[in-house]
Design an enzyme around this catalytic site. Structure first.
Site, PDB file in Angstrom:
ATOM      1  N   ALA A   1      60.579  17.044 -58.681  1.00 21.68           N
ATOM      2  CA  ALA A   1      59.937  18.002 -57.774  1.00 21.68           C
ATOM      3  C   ALA A   1      59.297  17.259 -56.606  1.00 21.68           C
ATOM      4  CB  ALA A   1      58.884  18.789 -58.539  1.00 21.68           C
TER       5      ALA A   1
ATOM      6  N   ASN B   1      60.972  27.963 -62.359  1.00 18.46           N
ATOM      7  CA  ASN B   1      61.328  27.007 -63.403  1.00 18.46           C
ATOM      8  C   ASN B   1      62.157  27.680 -64.508  1.00 18.46           C
ATOM      9  OD1 ASN B   1      61.001  24.946 -65.491  1.00 18.46           O
ATOM     10  ND2 ASN B   1      59.600  24.044 -64.022  1.00 18.46           N
TER      11      ASN B   1
ATOM     12  N   LEU C   1      61.777  17.497 -63.526  1.00 20.17           N
ATOM     13  CA  LEU C   1      62.662  18.647 -63.749  1.00 20.17           C
ATOM     14  C   LEU C   1      64.129  18.257 -63.557  1.00 20.17           C
ATOM     15  CD1 LEU C   1      63.031  21.622 -64.391  1.00 20.17           C
ATOM     16  CD2 LEU C   1      62.511  22.173 -62.006  1.00 20.17           C
TER      17      LEU C   1
ATOM     18  N   GLU D   1      59.194  20.665 -69.826  1.00 21.63           N
ATOM     19  CA  GLU D   1      59.804  21.790 -69.104  1.00 21.63           C
ATOM     20  C   GLU D   1      61.312  21.595 -69.076  1.00 21.63           C
ATOM     21  OE1 GLU D   1      57.811  21.316 -65.332  1.00 21.63           O
ATOM     22  OE2 GLU D   1      59.415  20.042 -64.564  1.00 21.63           O
TER      23      GLU D   1
HETATM   24  C1  LIG Z   1      61.464  25.097 -59.736  1.00 22.61           C
HETATM   25  C2  LIG Z   1      60.011  24.828 -59.816  1.00 22.61           C
HETATM   26  C3  LIG Z   1      59.563  23.715 -58.937  1.00 22.61           C
HETATM   27  C4  LIG Z   1      58.245  23.185 -59.342  1.00 22.61           C
HETATM   28  C5  LIG Z   1      58.374  22.205 -60.482  1.00 22.61           C
HETATM   29  C6  LIG Z   1      57.067  21.600 -60.806  1.00 22.61           C
HETATM   30  C7  LIG Z   1      57.104  20.851 -62.096  1.00 22.61           C
HETATM   31  C8  LIG Z   1      57.330  19.405 -61.930  1.00 22.61           C
HETATM   32  C9  LIG Z   1      58.508  18.881 -62.121  1.00 22.61           C
HETATM   33  C10 LIG Z   1      58.796  17.460 -61.865  1.00 22.61           C
HETATM   34  O1  LIG Z   1      59.873  17.149 -61.421  1.00 22.61           O
HETATM   35  S1  LIG Z   1      57.616  16.264 -62.244  1.00 22.61           S
HETATM   36  C11 LIG Z   1      58.242  14.783 -61.472  1.00 22.61           C
HETATM   37  C12 LIG Z   1      57.874  14.656 -60.007  1.00 22.61           C
HETATM   38  N1  LIG Z   1      58.349  13.401 -59.459  1.00 22.61           N
HETATM   39  C13 LIG Z   1      57.698  12.262 -59.586  1.00 22.61           C
HETATM   40  O2  LIG Z   1      56.669  12.191 -60.213  1.00 22.61           O
HETATM   41  C14 LIG Z   1      58.293  11.024 -58.903  1.00 22.61           C
HETATM   42  C15 LIG Z   1      57.452  10.603 -57.718  1.00 22.61           C
HETATM   43  N2  LIG Z   1      57.981   9.392 -57.099  1.00 22.61           N
HETATM   44  C16 LIG Z   1      57.741   8.150 -57.584  1.00 22.61           C
HETATM   45  O3  LIG Z   1      57.068   7.957 -58.559  1.00 22.61           O
HETATM   46  C17 LIG Z   1      58.386   6.994 -56.852  1.00 22.61           C
HETATM   47  O4  LIG Z   1      58.739   7.414 -55.558  1.00 22.61           O
HETATM   48  C18 LIG Z   1      59.647   6.480 -57.590  1.00 22.61           C
HETATM   49  C19 LIG Z   1      60.609   7.622 -57.874  1.00 22.61           C
HETATM   50  C20 LIG Z   1      59.257   5.788 -58.889  1.00 22.61           C
HETATM   51  C21 LIG Z   1      60.394   5.446 -56.686  1.00 22.61           C
HETATM   52  O5  LIG Z   1      59.519   4.435 -56.287  1.00 22.61           O
HETATM   53  P1  LIG Z   1      59.992   3.405 -55.149  1.00 22.61           P
HETATM   54  O6  LIG Z   1      58.860   2.458 -54.939  1.00 22.61           O
HETATM   55  O7  LIG Z   1      61.306   2.844 -55.535  1.00 22.61           O
HETATM   56  O8  LIG Z   1      60.248   4.289 -53.840  1.00 22.61           O
HETATM   57  P2  LIG Z   1      59.168   5.033 -52.945  1.00 22.61           P
HETATM   58  O9  LIG Z   1      58.852   4.192 -51.753  1.00 22.61           O
HETATM   59  O10 LIG Z   1      58.027   5.511 -53.763  1.00 22.61           O
HETATM   60  O11 LIG Z   1      59.992   6.346 -52.489  1.00 22.61           O
HETATM   61  C22 LIG Z   1      60.917   6.315 -51.387  1.00 22.61           C
HETATM   62  C23 LIG Z   1      60.673   7.542 -50.522  1.00 22.61           C
HETATM   63  O12 LIG Z   1      60.925   8.707 -51.286  1.00 22.61           O
HETATM   64  C24 LIG Z   1      59.788   9.564 -51.289  1.00 22.61           C
HETATM   65  N3  LIG Z   1      59.723  10.264 -52.581  1.00 22.61           N
HETATM   66  C25 LIG Z   1      59.970   9.753 -53.793  1.00 22.61           C
HETATM   67  N4  LIG Z   1      59.783  10.680 -54.739  1.00 22.61           N
HETATM   68  C26 LIG Z   1      59.388  11.807 -54.107  1.00 22.61           C
HETATM   69  C27 LIG Z   1      59.025  13.109 -54.558  1.00 22.61           C
HETATM   70  N5  LIG Z   1      59.040  13.458 -55.855  1.00 22.61           N
HETATM   71  N6  LIG Z   1      58.661  14.018 -53.631  1.00 22.61           N
HETATM   72  C28 LIG Z   1      58.682  13.709 -52.314  1.00 22.61           C
HETATM   73  N7  LIG Z   1      59.014  12.474 -51.814  1.00 22.61           N
HETATM   74  C29 LIG Z   1      59.358  11.542 -52.714  1.00 22.61           C
HETATM   75  C30 LIG Z   1      58.622   8.606 -51.109  1.00 22.61           C
HETATM   76  O13 LIG Z   1      57.491   9.297 -50.640  1.00 22.61           O
HETATM   77  C31 LIG Z   1      59.188   7.622 -50.118  1.00 22.61           C
HETATM   78  O14 LIG Z   1      59.165   8.233 -48.836  1.00 22.61           O
HETATM   79  P3  LIG Z   1      58.473   7.461 -47.615  1.00 22.61           P
HETATM   80  O15 LIG Z   1      57.066   7.166 -48.038  1.00 22.61           O
HETATM   81  O16 LIG Z   1      59.303   6.217 -47.447  1.00 22.61           O
HETATM   82  O17 LIG Z   1      58.587   8.429 -46.485  1.00 22.61           O
END
Ligand SMILES: CCCCCCC/C=C/C(=O)SCCNC(=O)CCNC(=O)[C@H](O)C(C)(C)COP(=O)(O)OP(=O)(O)OC[C@H]1O[C@@H](n2cnc3c(N)ncnc32)[C@H](O)[C@@H]1OP(=O)(O)O
Length: 279
Positions: free
Chosen positions: A69, A100, A125, A157
């Site tokens: 997400a 969801n 998700l 989920e």
């Molecule tokens: C249908 C209903 C919808 C609502 C659902 C709600 C329920 C929740 C469901 C879930 O999916 S929970 C999981 C959410 N995701 C995360 O927790 C992952 C978050 N991201 C990270 O932890 C890290 O980015 C990573 C995946 C471990 C990768 O780390 P790395 O150091 O390799 O790269 P980064 O520099 O962090 O990322 C590159 C670039 O991508 C952007 N980004 C990464 N993940 C997300 C995200 N989930 N949302 C938005 N953007 C994301 C990150 O910000 C970087 O962008 P810039 O800073 O370079 O612009």
């Protein structure tokens, strides 16, 4: 093919018996907002209704399959304070529960064979949807699945309360979920979750997708494809009732966490890089 609106993060096409869906937003690691997950669900429904389609293939792009997400989308939902919601419960029923439960349900009931081309890690998700696929191929041994619910103030989920114990075993699932640890390549191969590792470099997702599709085309040659759908229906019948039940239980359990606000606080920390997942 019936008309569907376009989405800049997800493309689709049909090649023979294959309905191919590709995540095409590698810059934010193919994170998806609520509307994107709904679009994905609608594409699956399109594949479901098409009598010439037998396999629905999920592909991605770049170094991650999907980072789950989108935290910017979650922040948008939080700011969604329009007069249309009478309460926080009403707001999260719309922004979380309905979406969801829909996308999970579409995956659970999908009648075509679901194949995941796992080019890299999947989180949240999106990782739950990978676990609902029937066949998973990996690009290399850098892939992992992370369900960071304990780090984000959420609960299971996307049917993971059933899919993970079923596919990886109960104790492994407990240990990984409770301590927010990824299901890494070793776990995925030991439990035969991955059917084949293509051993290709991480920089080459397009080549992996192309090679895998070529192989699938070879595999289906000469098969009577309605048999595949008949077998999927029978195999699915083993657990469909439990999946339907858990889908409803998961979102209803999660709702109180959203209303209380803990996931929002934690997603916001994630967005500002004050919180990280330990990998
Ligand atoms: C249908 C209903 C919808 C609502 C659902 C709600 C329920 C929740 C469901 C879930 O999916 S929970 C999981 C959410 N995701 C995360 O927790 C992952 C978050 N991201 C990270 O932890 C890290 O980015 C990573 C995946 C471990 C990768 O780390 P790395 O150091 O390799 O790269 P980064 O520099 O962090 O990322 C590159 C670039 O991508 C952007 N980004 C990464 N993940 C997300 C995200 N989930 N949302 C938005 N953007 C994301 C990150 O910000 C970087 O962008 P810039 O800073 O370079 O612009």
């Amino acid at each position: 093919m019936p008309e569907i609106r376009q989405n800049e993060k997800i493309s689709h096409r049909i090649e023979g018996p294959f309905f191919i869906i590709q995540l095409i937003n590698p810059d934010n690691l193919n994170a998806l907002e609520g509307e994107d997950y709904i679009y994905l669900g609608e594409l699956l429904e399109l594949a479901d209704k098409n009598p010439d389609v037998y396999f629905t293939i999920l592909q991605s792009s770049g170094r991650f399959f999907s980072s789950g997400a989108d935290f910017k989308g979650i922040a948008k939902a939080q700011e969604d304070n329009g007069a249309k919601y009478a309460s926080e419960t009403s707001k999260w029923l719309s922004n979380f529960v309905a979406r969801n439960v829909y996308v999970t349900d579409v995956f659970i009931k999908h009648s075509k064979v679901l194949v995941c081309c796992l080019n890299g890690p999947a989180i949240g998700l999106s990782a739950a949807l990978v676990a609902l696929c029937d066949i998973v191929y990996s690009m290399n041994d850098k892939v992992y699945l992370l369900y960071p619910f304990a780090n984000l103030g959420l609960v299971t989920e996307g049917g993971t309360a059933i899919s993970l114990p079923l596919k990886f075993g109960a104790n492994t699932t407990y240990e990984r979920l409770m301590f927010n640890k990824p299901f890494n390549y070793d776990i995925m191969t030991k439990s035969a979750f991955i059917s084949k590792n293509f051993n290709m470099p991480s920089s080459n997702t397009e080549a992996f997708n192309a090679e895998l599709l070529k192989e699938l085309k070879g595999k289906v040659e000469g098969l009577y494809l309605p048999s595949c759908l008949g077998m999927k229906k029978l195999l699915k019948s083993n657990h469909i009732g439990s999946f339907n039940e858990i889908n409803s239980m998961e979102v209803n359990e999660s709702l109180k966490y959203w209303v209380d606000g803990e996931p929002l606080r934690r997603f916001s920390q994630l967005g500002s890089k004050q919180r990280k997942h330990r990998l």
